[in-house]
Write a protein that holds these residues in place. Structure first.
Motif, PDB file in Angstrom:
ATOM      1  N   TYR A 109     -13.727  24.597 -17.543  1.00  0.00           N
ATOM      2  CA  TYR A 109     -14.077  25.863 -16.886  1.00  0.00           C
ATOM      3  C   TYR A 109     -12.978  26.256 -15.921  1.00  0.00           C
ATOM      4  CZ  TYR A 109     -18.615  25.112 -18.921  1.00  0.00           C
ATOM      5  OH  TYR A 109     -19.623  24.913 -19.810  1.00  0.00           O
ATOM      6  N   ARG A 110     -11.756  26.149 -16.341  1.00  0.00           N
ATOM      7  CA  ARG A 110     -10.625  26.391 -15.464  1.00  0.00           C
ATOM      8  C   ARG A 110     -10.665  27.806 -14.886  1.00  0.00           C
ATOM      9  NH1 ARG A 110      -4.267  26.663 -16.830  1.00  0.00           N
ATOM     10  NH2 ARG A 110      -3.647  26.713 -14.650  1.00  0.00           N
ATOM     11  N   ASP A 111     -10.454  27.877 -13.551  1.00  0.00           N
ATOM     12  CA  ASP A 111     -10.432  29.146 -12.832  1.00  0.00           C
ATOM     13  C   ASP A 111     -11.771  29.876 -12.832  1.00  0.00           C
ATOM     14  OD1 ASP A 111      -7.864  28.779 -12.090  1.00  0.00           O
ATOM     15  OD2 ASP A 111      -7.017  29.868 -13.791  1.00  0.00           O
ATOM     16  N   ARG A 112     -12.852  29.208 -13.291  1.00  0.00           N
ATOM     17  CA  ARG A 112     -14.169  29.824 -13.140  1.00  0.00           C
ATOM     18  C   ARG A 112     -14.899  29.060 -12.049  1.00  0.00           C
ATOM     19  NH1 ARG A 112     -15.390  30.219 -19.084  1.00  0.00           N
ATOM     20  NH2 ARG A 112     -17.576  30.160 -18.545  1.00  0.00           N
ATOM     21  N   TRP A 113     -16.178  29.386 -11.800  1.00  0.00           N
ATOM     22  CA  TRP A 113     -16.793  28.831 -10.587  1.00  0.00           C
ATOM     23  C   TRP A 113     -16.922  27.298 -10.548  1.00  0.00           C
ATOM     24  CZ3 TRP A 113     -21.257  26.109 -10.696  1.00  0.00           C
ATOM     25  CH2 TRP A 113     -22.081  26.297 -11.809  1.00  0.00           C
ATOM     26  N   PRO A 114     -17.173  26.593 -11.706  1.00  0.00           N
ATOM     27  CA  PRO A 114     -17.269  25.129 -11.548  1.00  0.00           C
ATOM     28  C   PRO A 114     -15.950  24.529 -11.065  1.00  0.00           C
ATOM     29  CG  PRO A 114     -18.122  25.818 -13.684  1.00  0.00           C
ATOM     30  CD  PRO A 114     -17.414  26.996 -13.106  1.00  0.00           C
ATOM     31  N   ASP A 115     -14.825  25.063 -11.582  1.00  0.00           N
ATOM     32  CA  ASP A 115     -13.512  24.580 -11.184  1.00  0.00           C
ATOM     33  C   ASP A 115     -13.267  24.865  -9.713  1.00  0.00           C
ATOM     34  OD1 ASP A 115     -10.942  23.600 -11.330  1.00  0.00           O
ATOM     35  OD2 ASP A 115     -10.096  25.501 -11.998  1.00  0.00           O
ATOM     36  N   LYS A 116     -13.608  26.084  -9.308  1.00  0.00           N
ATOM     37  CA  LYS A 116     -13.352  26.472  -7.910  1.00  0.00           C
ATOM     38  C   LYS A 116     -14.210  25.660  -6.959  1.00  0.00           C
ATOM     39  CE  LYS A 116     -11.191  30.861  -8.299  1.00  0.00           C
ATOM     40  NZ  LYS A 116     -11.468  32.094  -9.019  1.00  0.00           N
ATOM     41  N   LEU A 117     -15.488  25.441  -7.359  1.00  0.00           N
ATOM     42  CA  LEU A 117     -16.382  24.648  -6.520  1.00  0.00           C
ATOM     43  C   LEU A 117     -15.838  23.234  -6.357  1.00  0.00           C
ATOM     44  CD1 LEU A 117     -19.199  24.632  -5.099  1.00  0.00           C
ATOM     45  CD2 LEU A 117     -20.071  23.580  -7.179  1.00  0.00           C
ATOM     46  N   ILE A 118     -15.430  22.643  -7.496  1.00  0.00           N
ATOM     47  CA  ILE A 118     -14.908  21.276  -7.460  1.00  0.00           C
ATOM     48  C   ILE A 118     -13.651  21.217  -6.590  1.00  0.00           C
ATOM     49  CG2 ILE A 118     -13.806  19.502  -8.878  1.00  0.00           C
ATOM     50  CD1 ILE A 118     -15.826  20.228 -11.082  1.00  0.00           C
ATOM     51  N   SER A 119     -12.777  22.214  -6.729  1.00  0.00           N
ATOM     52  CA  SER A 119     -11.552  22.231  -5.921  1.00  0.00           C
ATOM     53  C   SER A 119     -11.874  22.340  -4.440  1.00  0.00           C
ATOM     54  CB  SER A 119     -10.659  23.406  -6.307  1.00  0.00           C
ATOM     55  OG  SER A 119     -10.305  23.303  -7.635  1.00  0.00           O
ATOM     56  N   ALA A 120     -12.838  23.209  -4.112  1.00  0.00           N
ATOM     57  CA  ALA A 120     -13.178  23.401  -2.701  1.00  0.00           C
ATOM     58  C   ALA A 120     -13.736  22.118  -2.106  1.00  0.00           C
ATOM     59  CB  ALA A 120     -14.186  24.538  -2.556  1.00  0.00           C
ATOM     60  N   VAL A 121     -14.647  21.460  -2.851  1.00  0.00           N
ATOM     61  CA  VAL A 121     -15.246  20.237  -2.323  1.00  0.00           C
ATOM     62  C   VAL A 121     -14.191  19.151  -2.163  1.00  0.00           C
ATOM     63  CG1 VAL A 121     -16.898  18.394  -2.797  1.00  0.00           C
ATOM     64  CG2 VAL A 121     -17.522  20.758  -3.229  1.00  0.00           C
ATOM     65  N   THR A 122     -13.278  19.051  -3.130  1.00  0.00           N
ATOM     66  CA  THR A 122     -12.258  18.010  -3.000  1.00  0.00           C
ATOM     67  C   THR A 122     -11.326  18.320  -1.834  1.00  0.00           C
ATOM     68  OG1 THR A 122     -10.868  19.115  -4.623  1.00  0.00           O
ATOM     69  CG2 THR A 122     -12.205  17.310  -5.414  1.00  0.00           C
ATOM     70  N   LEU A 123     -10.987  19.591  -1.648  1.00  0.00           N
ATOM     71  CA  LEU A 123     -10.111  19.954  -0.523  1.00  0.00           C
ATOM     72  C   LEU A 123     -10.773  19.554   0.794  1.00  0.00           C
ATOM     73  CD1 LEU A 123      -7.563  21.324   0.538  1.00  0.00           C
ATOM     74  CD2 LEU A 123      -8.843  23.451   0.649  1.00  0.00           C
ATOM     75  N   ALA A 124     -12.082  19.842   0.902  1.00  0.00           N
ATOM     76  CA  ALA A 124     -12.790  19.495   2.128  1.00  0.00           C
ATOM     77  C   ALA A 124     -12.799  17.982   2.325  1.00  0.00           C
ATOM     78  CB  ALA A 124     -14.214  20.032   2.091  1.00  0.00           C
ATOM     79  N   SER A 125     -13.048  17.233   1.255  1.00  0.00           N
ATOM     80  CA  SER A 125     -13.209  15.793   1.452  1.00  0.00           C
ATOM     81  C   SER A 125     -11.884  15.084   1.675  1.00  0.00           C
ATOM     82  CB  SER A 125     -13.992  15.153   0.311  1.00  0.00           C
ATOM     83  OG  SER A 125     -13.154  14.858  -0.748  1.00  0.00           O
ATOM     84  N   ILE A 126     -10.729  15.689   1.238  1.00  0.00           N
ATOM     85  CA  ILE A 126      -9.479  15.008   1.600  1.00  0.00           C
ATOM     86  C   ILE A 126      -8.975  15.477   2.958  1.00  0.00           C
ATOM     87  CG2 ILE A 126      -8.651  14.394  -0.708  1.00  0.00           C
ATOM     88  CD1 ILE A 126      -6.858  16.814  -0.623  1.00  0.00           C
TER      89      ILE A 126
END
Lengths: 318, 271
Positions: free
Chosen positions: A126-143
């Protein structure tokens, strides 16, 4: 000789060499740095005679190289010396704690590795759609938050506010496996969160890298479904980078454990190391440092060897 | 300025805010850093906007002063790491041969030991003071910068203009600072943001373990350590630094991402 055997044995030799060099760096580094073990044990008010006696007793007057080889051969035979602060045998103290640490790291790995690969694949699908964006946001927050704070956030919200699980992870031999797992649930969750972010990002990057190859374009133009393209064409070629990612993160896990053990008062290697750094107990610090470095070097070596083995061009030379 | 995307603007704004707060800490903080002004763990009130800490100091003041210490140490260590790492990296790339081999293998060796473990080993024999912390963190981290700087410089080193400079008879110093440095600057600047965040996390971790900034000095990791016992009683004082560190890290990340994207598009990358 088969090229794969040659490459693997070269890598093994390099790993051993690196380990030897790392042990020298740890031992001689602590000697060369300014600071006096005898002084730090006895304190600033110690008399010169007392200092001289203690140096004699600890063998601090012998040449550094002799002490290094004594220490190295001792370590190879499982003798890590005795702790300065309480005179206990270091190998004995470490043995059980190492088991506890590996137990914690093992369960964190069992949960995080499959989850990270699955979520990484999902993010690519789901690149560049909401699952990808959600996963990216959560990983950014957790690192962006240090591990120990993730630990306290979980303690505050899960253990204190909701009353699930305990805020300290004490385990002992008399507990059953289920009790132990219950006790380490929170530290495992923190470690999982921490490595999951890195692993998922890197898995995503590894697969995306493969997805830009010409043969993937061919598969897409043939009209295959996206999932089929990812699972059958991209994934097998991404195994080497993914294994690399997993190993790097397992190595990271071993280090992350140090901090998490302190947060959860878990009786493992990390807490042992941190306690003795504060007490300036150099032999213990050297021994723990050597073990952590060995695990780290070993995992990195395995990653390289798997990468060599999974490369078909090396397995079937022309 | 028009082309800055909204995310980078937000990042720049908050990063600037944190740095300004660090610089003007004595003017902004309502109370002194180590001044005991109330009861233990008072809830937030008009006098104490964030409440008080484990021995009754104003938490807002401590957070502001703590941010100052954390940001100062992280900045100093980042600068040290960049100067050492990039100069050595460029030098290795330009010099080549055995100089490059010796430096690179030594860096490999340092990187084979996890950074935190290495720092703990060093701090077990060194006195834990702010200058020592900066030097240890900066030098350990410079290995990462060295790798990047060397990789970038190796690509630039084979360019025609570098060869032209060589044929002109320029010295190594000119080649490193006048030919390579300007062309390697943008990837290094993007990396600098990430290294800075890493430094913030690193110094916070060390302070949390009791091996970083020593009390009564405040820093974000130390505030967690001081107030962690309150957590089991439901007092969230120890979680405040989490918010501060996370917002700072995310804003710097947003800026770094933008710099990185901008530089890849300059090189005609596909973005």
């Amino acid at each position: 000789m088969h090229p794969v055997v040659k490459l693997v044995s070269q890598r093994l030799a390099l790993g051993l060499l690196l380990l030897l060099a790392a042990s020298a760096l740890i031992f001689l580094g602590t000697l060369m740095l300014p600071g006096d073990v005898a002084q730090s044990i006895l304190g600033q008010s110690a008399t010169p005679e007392a200092l001289a006696n203690l140096r004699e007793e600890l063998g601090l007057n012998r040449p550094a190289l002799v002490r290094y080889f004594d220490w190295l051969f001792g370590a190879l035979q499982g003798d890590l010396g005795t702790a300065l602060t309480n005179g206990q045998d270091i190998a004995e103290s470490i043995g059980k704690r190492l088991g506890n640490t590996l137990f914690l790291a093992f369960w964190a790995a069992v949960i995080s590795v499959p989850l990270a690969i699955f979520l990484g694949l999902l993010a690519v699908r789901y690149r560049d759609r909401w699952p990808d964006k959600l996963i990216s946001a959560v990983t950014l927050a957790s690192i962006s938050i240090p591990e120990f704070l993730i630990g306290y956030l979980l303690i505050y919200f899960v253990a204190v506010q909701m009353g699930w699980f305990s805020s300290v992870a004490m385990i002992n031999d008399s507990m059953s496996l289920l009790d132990k797992l219950n006790a380490i649930a929170l530290p495992v969750a923190v470690l999982t969160l921490v490595v999951l972010a890195h692993m998922m990002r890197m898995t995503r990057a590894a697969i995306l890298n493969v997805m830009q190859s010409a043969y993937i374009e061919t598969a897409e133009l043939k009209g295959l479904s996206t999932f089929h393209v990812i699972a059958r064409h991209a994934f097998p070629n991404a195994i080497a980078p993914i294994v690399n990612v997993v190993m790097l993160n397992l190595a990271y896990l071993v280090v992350g454990v140090v901090v998490i053990e302190v947060v959860f008062v878990y009786p493992g290697m990390g807490q042992y190391l941190v306690d003795h750094v504060a007490k300036r107990d150099v032999p213990v610090v050297q021994a723990c440092g050597l073990i952590f470095a060995a695990v780290y070097i070993l995992l990195n070596m395995i990653a390289d060897i798997v990468a060599i083995l999974s490369n078909p061009r090396l397995r079937h030379p022309k | 300025m028009k082309n800055i995307p909204i995310s980078a603007m937000i990042g720049l704004f908050f990063t600037a805010l944190y740095f300004l707060m660090a610089i003007f800490a004595p003017l902004l903080a309502p109370y002194g850093m180590a001044e005991i002004v109330g009861d233990v763990w008072e809830p937030r009130s008009a006098e104490h906007l964030l409440g008080t800490d484990n021995i009754g100091r104003d938490l807002l003041s401590r957070m502001i002063y703590g941010g100052r210490t954390t940001i100062f140490i992280a900045t100093a260590a980042t600068v040290l790491s960049f100067v050492t790492g990039s100069v050595l990296g460029f030098f290795a790339a330009v010099a080549g041969g055995w100089v490059d081999q010796v430096l690179s293998r030594f860096v490999d060796l340092i990187m084979s030991i996890p950074t935190l473990i290495f720092a703990l080993v060093v701090l077990s024999v060194m006195p834990v003071t702010v200058p020592v912390l900066i030097v240890v963190m900066g030098l350990l981290d410079s290995t990462r910068v060295y790798r990047l700087a060397r990789a970038v410089a190796v690509d630039i080193e084979v360019m025609d203009y570098v060869e032209a400079a060589r044929l002109r008879g320029e010295k190594m110093k000119w080649i490193i600072f006048r030919e390579i440095l300007p062309n390697a600057l943008s990837p290094l600047v993007a990396e600098m943001g990430l290294r800075f965040i890493f430094m913030v996390l690193f110094v916070s971790t060390l302070s949390f373990l009791g091996l970083g900034v020593q009390p009564p000095e405040a820093d974000w990791g130390g505030i967690v350590k001081e107030n962690k016992d309150g957590i089991v009683y439901g007092i969230p004082a120890a979680l405040l630094p989490a918010f501060a560190i996370a917002t700072l890290a995310i804003s710097v990340n947003l800026v770094a991402d933008w710099v990185l994207n901008r530089t890849t598009s300059l090189k005609g990358g596909r973005g």
